[in-house]
Design a protein around this motif. Structure first.
Motif, mmCIF file in Angstrom:
data_model
loop_
_atom_site.group_PDB
_atom_site.id
_atom_site.type_symbol
_atom_site.label_atom_id
_atom_site.label_comp_id
_atom_site.label_asym_id
_atom_site.label_seq_id
_atom_site.Cartn_x
_atom_site.Cartn_y
_atom_site.Cartn_z
ATOM 1 N N LEU A 164 -20.904 30.176 36.699
ATOM 2 C CA LEU A 164 -21.124 28.911 35.095
ATOM 3 C C LEU A 164 -22.838 29.197 34.307
ATOM 4 O O LEU A 164 -22.440 28.503 33.371
ATOM 5 N N GLU A 165 -23.546 29.150 34.959
ATOM 6 C CA GLU A 165 -24.439 28.712 34.141
ATOM 7 C C GLU A 165 -25.179 30.198 33.493
ATOM 8 O O GLU A 165 -25.502 29.482 32.660
ATOM 9 N N VAL A 166 -25.188 31.664 34.003
ATOM 10 C CA VAL A 166 -25.033 32.475 33.643
ATOM 11 C C VAL A 166 -23.773 32.511 32.431
ATOM 12 O O VAL A 166 -24.819 33.451 31.258
ATOM 13 N N VAL A 167 -23.132 32.314 33.028
ATOM 14 C CA VAL A 167 -21.551 32.822 31.564
ATOM 15 C C VAL A 167 -21.034 32.548 30.696
ATOM 16 O O VAL A 167 -20.869 32.237 29.571
ATOM 17 N N GLY A 168 -21.596 30.909 31.729
ATOM 18 C CA GLY A 168 -20.353 30.130 31.091
ATOM 19 C C GLY A 168 -18.923 30.228 30.572
ATOM 20 O O GLY A 168 -18.007 30.715 31.507
ATOM 21 N N ASP A 169 -18.478 29.986 29.745
ATOM 22 C CA ASP A 169 -17.049 29.884 29.669
ATOM 23 C C ASP A 169 -16.894 31.380 28.844
ATOM 24 O O ASP A 169 -15.518 31.365 27.942
ATOM 25 N N ARG A 170 -17.932 31.890 28.477
ATOM 26 C CA ARG A 170 -17.322 33.237 27.995
ATOM 27 C C ARG A 170 -17.021 34.322 29.452
ATOM 28 O O ARG A 170 -17.061 34.126 30.054
ATOM 29 N N LEU A 171 -16.931 35.672 28.257
ATOM 30 C CA LEU A 171 -16.087 36.997 28.853
ATOM 31 C C LEU A 171 -18.241 37.314 29.846
ATOM 32 O O LEU A 171 -18.997 37.386 29.208
ATOM 33 N N ALA A 172 -17.489 38.060 30.982
ATOM 34 C CA ALA A 172 -19.485 38.643 31.715
ATOM 35 C C ALA A 172 -19.736 39.715 31.036
ATOM 36 O O ALA A 172 -18.332 39.829 30.921
ATOM 37 N N THR A 173 -20.654 40.548 31.050
ATOM 38 C CA THR A 173 -21.080 41.344 30.331
ATOM 39 C C THR A 173 -22.376 41.883 31.168
ATOM 40 O O THR A 173 -22.549 41.088 32.170
ATOM 41 N N VAL A 174 -22.358 42.851 31.015
ATOM 42 C CA VAL A 174 -23.464 44.120 32.227
ATOM 43 C C VAL A 174 -24.525 43.245 31.388
ATOM 44 O O VAL A 174 -25.083 43.758 32.534
ATOM 45 N N GLU A 175 -24.909 42.735 30.908
ATOM 46 C CA GLU A 175 -26.059 42.248 30.556
ATOM 47 C C GLU A 175 -26.333 41.309 31.138
ATOM 48 O O GLU A 175 -27.759 40.317 31.887
ATOM 49 N N ASP A 176 -25.457 39.873 31.583
ATOM 50 C CA ASP A 176 -25.797 39.283 32.960
ATOM 51 C C ASP A 176 -26.139 39.649 34.357
ATOM 52 O O ASP A 176 -26.229 38.824 34.747
ATOM 53 N N LEU A 177 -26.196 41.157 34.446
ATOM 54 C CA LEU A 177 -26.209 41.142 35.792
ATOM 55 C C LEU A 177 -27.117 41.099 36.407
ATOM 56 O O LEU A 177 -27.366 40.485 37.236
ATOM 57 N N PRO A 178 -28.968 41.550 35.648
ATOM 58 C CA PRO A 178 -30.153 40.885 36.012
ATOM 59 C C PRO A 178 -29.451 39.071 36.703
ATOM 60 O O PRO A 178 -30.362 39.033 37.697
ATOM 61 N N ASN A 179 -28.999 39.102 35.945
ATOM 62 C CA ASN A 179 -29.224 37.361 36.397
ATOM 63 C C ASN A 179 -28.294 36.446 37.624
ATOM 64 O O ASN A 179 -27.875 35.191 37.745
ATOM 65 N N LEU A 180 -26.962 37.507 37.921
ATOM 66 C CA LEU A 180 -26.650 37.306 38.817
ATOM 67 C C LEU A 180 -26.775 37.492 40.010
ATOM 68 O O LEU A 180 -26.110 38.312 40.937
#
Length: 472
Positions: free
Chosen positions: A303-319
């Protein structure tokens, strides 16, 4: 040959002192095969605890050594890898499945296969798979309902098969997923039975398991043949997916792959390209379902990193915590629970000498539960990976994807896929494992959850759901 012999003599920095390592006594002819076959995971754990880092035993005439020290393992898998091949004791049983694909080929054939496959798992090509992974996951989740029971192992096998077909083969296999799932189950069950046999029974012998085995191979070949036929009909020149690259490949004589070569490589990648991730996720959900706090933390991070949008590969370092859950699940339940090699000539390890033809077993199941490397080794603790543990461990104390030149070519693909899928699923649902549904680790070529992973689904609050359109 002189160079190879020299490297083998250096396999251990310790001087050779003894000829036979400690190990359990066996019975005539079968040696320790019966005890090993009855409980492979338990037996390897027991003899490692009883006899130490080098354990000698016998599997129906095949001299075998179990290595449990990361330094000795590195010598076999990396420093002297040319002196070892994939173990025939295991792979001789399943040549009809994998043929001469990247998983089983040796020497120049393996090097050629690896070169052809590598571009599909590298750089921007790899990162470009993320959108399809997310879209296919949300398509699956659209069919899930609040409060229902589901076997998420079956769901993950189907999902990751669809993702492998779409990303690696640029093909849709939705109509084949149920058949392929049954085929993979039949294959793994038959393989598990064969690995316990002291001899090879030809595939044509009409045993019930053999009938299911041949039928499962035929199912996989039918799916592959359709993919190849579609690609030939629609053209493959200029396309960059794995199948197109194979079909366009030419050797020094300007000859392409035979239909058999295409079949071996494509079937190997399709099967191996989805099962590792499916198992990592299945065991993750089994563990998350028993640990509500871990479930809440994954959902909070997403929820903090992605919120209500779709996840992307750019989110990986923060997950980071989501990734730690996957790493910990593969520590406790490594998809590749054992790795086998066979020595091409004499070698030394830990002060012992071993002859040519010795089977070398390395078990991530045993290594990952070693208290010398992991505090509370039997406990599910994702936080252990949040403190830099991966950088402080001996190189081969944790090896869910194997190691050395033959490390799983799809390890980055599998990790990207596992983290993105776990994040996307956690964004929309929580799961509670159903304790009345018995689950048992089932060691075949991979470590499967026998009995399935049954969970009760609960929808997350709307703020944690993706709002963007989901299209392929």
């Amino acid at each position: 040959m002189a160079e190879t012999s020299s490297s083998v003599s250096e396999l251990s920095s310790r001087p050779a002192q003894r000829e036979r390592p400690p190990g359990p006594k066996g019975v005539p002819v079968l040696g320790n095969l019966f005890q090993f076959g009855r409980d492979q995971l338990g037996y390897l754990t027991e003899i490692a605890h009883t006899y130490g880092d080098v354990v000698g035993f016998d599997l129906a005439g095949w001299p075998t050594v179990l290595l449990n020290d990361p330094d000795d393992i590195e010598q076999v898998l990396v420093k002297n890898h040319r002196s070892f091949i994939k173990n025939r004791l295991i792979w001789r049983h399943v040549t009809a499945v994998f043929g001469q694909g990247i998983l089983t080929a040796e020497g120049e054939q393996w090097q050629r296969n690896r070169r052809l496959a590598a571009p599909a798992f590298a750089g921007q090509q790899l990162l470009g798979y993320g959108a399809d992974m997310i879209a296919l996951t949300n398509r699956m989740l659209d069919g899930w309902q609040d409060g229902e029971l589901r076997d998420v192992h079956v769901e993950m096998m189907g999902l990751t098969l669809a993702i492998a077909a779409k990303t690696l083969m640029d093909s849709e296999v939705e109509q084949d997923i149920a058949d392929m799932d049954h085929a993979v189950t039949d294959l793994t069950e038959e393989m598990a039975s064969r690995f316990k046999r002291p001899f090879v029974i030809p595939d044509w012998v009409p045993l019930p398991g053999h009938v299911r085995y041949r039928r499962a191979i035929a199912t996989g070949e039918r799916v592959i043949a359709r993919m190849i036929a579609e690609r030939r009909a629609n053209g493959y020149e200029g396309r960059i997916d794995f199948l197109s690259r194979l079909m366009a490949a030419r050797d020094e004589n300007d000859c392409g792959m035979s239909d058999r070569q295409l079949r071996d490589e494509t079937l190997t990648l399709l099967l191996a390209g989805h099962e590792t991730t499916a198992l990592a996720l299945s065991w993750s959900f089994h563990l998350i379902g028993q640990n509500p706090e871990v479930d809440r933390r994954v959902a909070a991070e997403v929820l903090e990193v992605v919120g209500d949008r779709l996840a992307t590969v750019e989110d990986l370092p923060n997950l980071k915590f989501t990734e730690s859950v996957i790493l910990e699940a593969m520590r406790l339940y490594p998809p590749a629970w054992a790795i086998g090699r066979e020595s091409l000539e004499e070698f030394e390890a830990a002060g012992y000498r071993f002859g040519r033809g010795t089977t070398v077993l390395i078990s991530p199941w045993v290594l990952h539960r070693d208290s010398r490397h992991f505090d509370q080794p039997e406990t599910f603790l994702p936080d252990r990976w949040m403190t830099g543990l991966a950088h402080s461990l001996p190189r081969f104390a944790y090896m869910p994807f194997g190691g050395g030149p033959r490390i799983c070519i799809g390890q980055r693909f599998a990790m990207i896929e596992a983290v993105l899928l776990l994040a996307t699923i956690a964004q929309r649902f929580s799961m509670e494992w159903q304790r009345d549904r018995k689950i048992t680790p089932f060691p075949s070529i991979t470590l499967r959850p026998k009995g399935g992973v049954w969970v009760r689904l609960s929808k997350r609050r709307p703020a944690a759901r993706p709002l963007l359109p989901r299209t392929l």
